[in-house]
Enzyme design. Structure first.
Site, mmCIF file in Angstrom:
data_model
loop_
_atom_site.group_PDB
_atom_site.id
_atom_site.type_symbol
_atom_site.label_atom_id
_atom_site.label_comp_id
_atom_site.label_asym_id
_atom_site.label_seq_id
_atom_site.Cartn_x
_atom_site.Cartn_y
_atom_site.Cartn_z
ATOM 1 N N CYS A 6 -43.335 0.206 -38.901
ATOM 2 C CA CYS A 6 -42.720 -0.685 -37.894
ATOM 3 C C CYS A 6 -41.221 -0.857 -38.072
ATOM 4 O O CYS A 6 -40.528 -1.266 -37.141
ATOM 5 C CB CYS A 6 -43.388 -2.050 -37.932
ATOM 6 N N CYS A 60 -41.073 -6.487 -40.811
ATOM 7 C CA CYS A 60 -41.971 -6.055 -41.881
ATOM 8 C C CYS A 60 -42.565 -4.702 -41.529
ATOM 9 O O CYS A 60 -42.622 -4.327 -40.357
ATOM 10 C CB CYS A 60 -43.073 -7.080 -42.106
#
Length: 389
Positions: A89, A375
């Site tokens: 991500c 994150c």
């Protein structure tokens, strides 16, 4: 000699829902649209871009060198270089950091960065060798390569549940965050907050073309259903639901970075400058907590505190990620994701790290500092501090 890296363009496509308005386009096709818009709005000649870093996570079936497809599709010269980045991500943000490093070191003076994902087009995988006897299983590449913790052998949402328990974040707190994210997204679209950053996407159809100009996900919410939804990962008394998690999405974003000297030489007024950045690693199960380690590191490198930051963009993989950041770092919730986050706008995984920087660049006022954190699976995060010029 260190050079200052500045952002002269920041564009993104709308974020489409899975199997929604953007499903007919591959990730690189979406990347091309975002980058072309960045070149057009900034009036930067694509031939000036020497290098591109572009995030993409689920690469099976996307074609060779996805970043190169974006570069050539958007008009960059064949002599330019292209590197595809996969930090799950955080891919899009890591791409910006690498572009900044390339400029700061003096290696290049004009570098493109961004990210892209078409979760709608993620294929199913079957083994190359046939079993001697019995059946074989198809794996979903989206789940397997994008959303699955390989160490604990469970979904990212299970990590979210562990983090919620560790930091005592309740279902009610997460649902309240989710509702606020959708309401902020609604207000942002109504007020035109996203207009400057959006690269419209034209979808060809038998009955004529459709132009997609708006994020798709935020309009799908049914507020009264949010408290009634069953937990997705931990039955029966988990806290994470389909509402307070990000969705599966398609989209791309692109930024043009250059040295401050190059911008001056070209007569361009930069939008923002890169102040600092950082990465952080934690235990894989603790990945939702990782931004609380990365953001303070980036702030320290910038010589700034939480109070110096006007706006934060913290990727809403799950509402719990933002709730933990608020609690651990003491950030006022009113400063985080002012125009909504991934819970409402969508999370096309390779895209989100750069998408939040695009939105941050456009949301800040001149002179203000902004910080972003995202994150990533495997137990890590990246963070970036910028100043609006």
């Amino acid at each position: 000699m260190a050079h200052e890296a500045v952002i002269v363009a920041a564009s993104r496509t709308p974020v489409g829902s899975i199997n929604g308005t953007l499903k007919s386009l591959t990730a690189p096709q979406l990347g091309v649209i975002a980058l072309k818009h960045a070149f057009e709005t900034s009036k930067v000649d694509p031939a000036l871009a020497e290098e591109i870093y572009f995030g993409n996570v689920v690469q099976a079936g996307v074609g060779q060198s996805p970043a190169r497809q974006v570069a050539l599709g958007a008009g960059m010269k064949t002599s330019s270089d292209a590197t595809t980045i996969n930090k799950v991500c955080a891919s899009g943000m890591k791409s910006i950091m690498l572009a900044a490093q390339s400029i700061e070191s003096g290696y290049k003076s004009v570098v493109v960065a961004g990210g892209m994902e078409s979760m709608s087009n993620a294929p199913f995988l079957i083994p190359r060798t046939n079993p001697v006897f019995g059946k074989f299983e198809a794996k979903d590449s989206l789940e397997n390569d994008g959303l699955w913790d390989v160490y604990n052998k469970f979904a990212m949402g299970n990590c979210g549940e562990a983090a919620a328990e560790k930091h005592q974040i309740t279902r009610e707190q997460q649902d309240a965050h989710c509702i606020e994210s959708y309401k902020r997204a609604e207000r942002a679209w109504k007020s035109g907050a996203f207009d400057a950053e959006i690269a419209p996407v034209t979808i060809k159809g038998k009955k004529g073309d459709t132009v997609v100009r708006e994020d798709e996900e935020y309009k799908r919410v049914i507020y009264e259903k949010i408290p009634t939804l069953s937990p997705s990962f931990k039955k029966p008394n988990g806290t994470i639901t389909p509402a307070n998690s990000s969705s599966l999405n398609d989209g791309a974003s692109a930024l043009i970075l250059m040295s401050a000297e190059k911008a001056k030489e070209l007569g361009l007024k930069p939008l923002a400058k890169i102040v600092s950045y950082s990465d952080a690693g934690v235990e894989p199960i603790d990945f939702p907590i990782a931004p609380t380690v990365a953001i303070p590191k980036a702030l320290e490198r910038a010589g700034l505190t939480v109070d110096d930051i006007s706006l934060f963009e913290i990727n809403e993989a799950f509402s719990v990620v933002v709730r933990i950041a608020e609690k651990v770092l003491g950030i006022d919730p009113a400063k985080i994701n002012v125009n909504g986050g991934a819970v409402a706008l969508g999370h096309a995984i390779g895209n989100s790290g750069s998408r939040i920087i695009v939105s941050l660049v456009h949301a800040l006022k001149s002179g203000q500092y902004g910080a972003a954190g995202i994150c990533n699976g495997g137990g890590a995060a990246s963070a970036l501090v910028i100043q609006k010029l």
